[in-house]
Design a protein around this motif. Structure first.
Motif, mmCIF file in Angstrom:
data_model
loop_
_atom_site.group_PDB
_atom_site.id
_atom_site.type_symbol
_atom_site.label_atom_id
_atom_site.label_comp_id
_atom_site.label_asym_id
_atom_site.label_seq_id
_atom_site.Cartn_x
_atom_site.Cartn_y
_atom_site.Cartn_z
ATOM 1 N N LEU A 178 0.836 -1.204 0.000
ATOM 2 C CA LEU A 178 0.000 0.000 0.000
ATOM 3 C C LEU A 178 0.869 1.250 0.000
ATOM 4 O O LEU A 178 1.744 1.399 0.845
ATOM 5 C CB LEU A 178 -0.909 0.008 1.235
ATOM 6 C CG LEU A 178 -1.858 1.199 1.375
ATOM 7 C CD1 LEU A 178 -2.879 1.201 0.244
ATOM 8 C CD2 LEU A 178 -2.555 1.153 2.722
ATOM 9 N N GLU A 221 -0.876 4.466 -0.725
ATOM 10 C CA GLU A 221 -1.839 5.412 -0.154
ATOM 11 C C GLU A 221 -3.249 4.970 -0.511
ATOM 12 O O GLU A 221 -3.500 4.484 -1.609
ATOM 13 C CB GLU A 221 -1.583 6.816 -0.709
ATOM 14 C CG GLU A 221 -2.391 7.904 -0.066
ATOM 15 C CD GLU A 221 -2.020 9.297 -0.546
ATOM 16 O OE1 GLU A 221 -2.609 10.259 -0.022
ATOM 17 O OE2 GLU A 221 -1.153 9.432 -1.432
ATOM 18 N N TYR A 222 -4.165 5.148 0.431
ATOM 19 C CA TYR A 222 -5.570 4.832 0.202
ATOM 20 C C TYR A 222 -6.370 6.118 0.302
ATOM 21 O O TYR A 222 -6.433 6.741 1.357
ATOM 22 C CB TYR A 222 -6.056 3.797 1.222
ATOM 23 C CG TYR A 222 -7.516 3.419 1.098
ATOM 24 C CD1 TYR A 222 -8.170 3.414 -0.132
ATOM 25 C CD2 TYR A 222 -8.236 3.041 2.219
ATOM 26 C CE1 TYR A 222 -9.498 3.052 -0.235
ATOM 27 C CE2 TYR A 222 -9.569 2.662 2.123
ATOM 28 C CZ TYR A 222 -10.196 2.665 0.892
ATOM 29 O OH TYR A 222 -11.516 2.299 0.789
ATOM 30 N N ALA A 246 -9.801 6.912 0.237
ATOM 31 C CA ALA A 246 -11.121 6.278 0.332
ATOM 32 C C ALA A 246 -12.231 7.131 -0.269
ATOM 33 O O ALA A 246 -13.090 6.621 -1.003
ATOM 34 C CB ALA A 246 -11.436 5.944 1.788
ATOM 35 N N LEU A 287 -6.801 3.628 -4.766
ATOM 36 C CA LEU A 287 -5.880 2.847 -3.961
ATOM 37 C C LEU A 287 -4.558 2.792 -4.718
ATOM 38 O O LEU A 287 -4.470 2.162 -5.764
ATOM 39 C CB LEU A 287 -6.459 1.444 -3.767
ATOM 40 C CG LEU A 287 -5.747 0.478 -2.861
ATOM 41 C CD1 LEU A 287 -5.779 0.967 -1.422
ATOM 42 C CD2 LEU A 287 -6.397 -0.877 -2.956
ATOM 43 N N ILE A 317 -0.719 1.678 -5.053
ATOM 44 C CA ILE A 317 0.063 0.563 -4.525
ATOM 45 C C ILE A 317 1.528 0.653 -4.942
ATOM 46 O O ILE A 317 1.875 1.334 -5.901
ATOM 47 C CB ILE A 317 -0.530 -0.795 -4.941
ATOM 48 C CG1 ILE A 317 -0.469 -0.989 -6.455
ATOM 49 C CG2 ILE A 317 -1.958 -0.930 -4.438
ATOM 50 C CD1 ILE A 317 -0.786 -2.398 -6.878
ATOM 51 N N TRP A 332 -2.365 1.916 -9.702
ATOM 52 C CA TRP A 332 -3.439 2.225 -8.768
ATOM 53 C C TRP A 332 -4.751 1.607 -9.236
ATOM 54 O O TRP A 332 -4.935 1.287 -10.388
ATOM 55 C CB TRP A 332 -3.584 3.726 -8.563
ATOM 56 C CG TRP A 332 -4.091 4.501 -9.745
ATOM 57 C CD1 TRP A 332 -5.378 4.886 -9.976
ATOM 58 C CD2 TRP A 332 -3.323 4.999 -10.851
ATOM 59 N NE1 TRP A 332 -5.456 5.592 -11.154
ATOM 60 C CE2 TRP A 332 -4.207 5.666 -11.707
ATOM 61 C CE3 TRP A 332 -1.970 4.932 -11.194
ATOM 62 C CZ2 TRP A 332 -3.792 6.275 -12.891
ATOM 63 C CZ3 TRP A 332 -1.548 5.532 -12.366
ATOM 64 C CH2 TRP A 332 -2.452 6.195 -13.200
ATOM 65 N N PHE A 367 -12.860 -1.805 -1.547
ATOM 66 C CA PHE A 367 -11.641 -1.002 -1.473
ATOM 67 C C PHE A 367 -11.053 -1.010 -0.060
ATOM 68 O O PHE A 367 -9.831 -1.037 0.088
ATOM 69 C CB PHE A 367 -11.901 0.426 -1.968
ATOM 70 C CG PHE A 367 -11.671 0.582 -3.446
ATOM 71 C CD1 PHE A 367 -10.612 1.341 -3.924
ATOM 72 C CD2 PHE A 367 -12.496 -0.036 -4.362
ATOM 73 C CE1 PHE A 367 -10.385 1.475 -5.283
ATOM 74 C CE2 PHE A 367 -12.285 0.085 -5.726
ATOM 75 C CZ PHE A 367 -11.216 0.845 -6.189
ATOM 76 N N ASP A 368 -11.898 -1.009 0.962
ATOM 77 C CA ASP A 368 -11.406 -1.127 2.336
ATOM 78 C C ASP A 368 -10.672 -2.458 2.519
ATOM 79 O O ASP A 368 -9.603 -2.512 3.126
ATOM 80 C CB ASP A 368 -12.556 -1.047 3.347
ATOM 81 C CG ASP A 368 -13.121 0.356 3.516
ATOM 82 O OD1 ASP A 368 -12.510 1.326 3.015
ATOM 83 O OD2 ASP A 368 -14.186 0.471 4.156
ATOM 84 N N ALA A 377 -7.361 -2.366 0.674
ATOM 85 C CA ALA A 377 -6.403 -1.521 1.402
ATOM 86 C C ALA A 377 -5.752 -2.308 2.533
ATOM 87 O O ALA A 377 -4.530 -2.221 2.724
ATOM 88 C CB ALA A 377 -7.090 -0.272 1.940
ATOM 89 N N THR A 378 -6.526 -3.096 3.277
ATOM 90 C CA THR A 378 -5.931 -3.888 4.365
ATOM 91 C C THR A 378 -5.025 -4.986 3.807
ATOM 92 O O THR A 378 -3.981 -5.273 4.377
ATOM 93 C CB THR A 378 -6.993 -4.505 5.296
ATOM 94 O OG1 THR A 378 -7.855 -5.349 4.540
ATOM 95 C CG2 THR A 378 -7.826 -3.442 5.986
ATOM 96 N N LYS A 385 -1.879 -3.299 2.641
ATOM 97 C CA LYS A 385 -1.126 -2.794 3.801
ATOM 98 C C LYS A 385 -0.255 -3.885 4.393
ATOM 99 O O LYS A 385 0.869 -3.640 4.810
ATOM 100 C CB LYS A 385 -2.107 -2.254 4.852
ATOM 101 C CG LYS A 385 -1.424 -1.525 5.982
ATOM 102 C CD LYS A 385 -2.427 -0.882 6.903
ATOM 103 C CE LYS A 385 -1.730 -0.075 7.971
ATOM 104 N NZ LYS A 385 -2.685 0.596 8.845
#
Length: 103
Positions: A9, A11-12, A14, A19, A21, A79, A92-93, A96-97, A100
């Protein structure tokens, strides 16, 4: 001991449904292999591919959620971009995890 990951990751964003990467280095010609690897790792599928002079833009399906996977080779940026930030927030959440943690 630090684990080396290929994708992570950066930056996210939201609210914007973006997203950003981190990835291995690539250029315009080598992106196809890298992009296909990333899509396969996510168990996603490519719906459509488009490319311009310096950018790849793929429409992908991830868990019944369509989004763009974009890359620009000059900056070596990759991205994900939502078609609708509100409707794809859960996916997307999750992504992102996942990024990360790195893989």
């Amino acid at each position: 001991m630090t684990t080396q990951t290929e994708f992570g990751l950066r930056e996210y964003l939201a609210e914007e449904g973006r997203l950003l990467i981190t990835s291995p280095s690539f250029d315009f010609d080598s992106y196809e292999v890298l992009g296909e690897k990333l899509v396969a790792l996510l168990s996603a599928s490519v719906v459509e591919k488009q490319w311009d002079a310096d950018m790849h833009s793929w429409l992908i399906d991830f868990e019944d959620c369509r989004m763009f996977l974009k890359s620009e080779h000059y900056s070596e940026s990759i991205w994900f971009e939502s078609l609708n930030a509100e409707e794809s927030r859960e996916e997307f959440d999750y992504l992102a995890t996942l990024f990360k943690r790195g893989f």
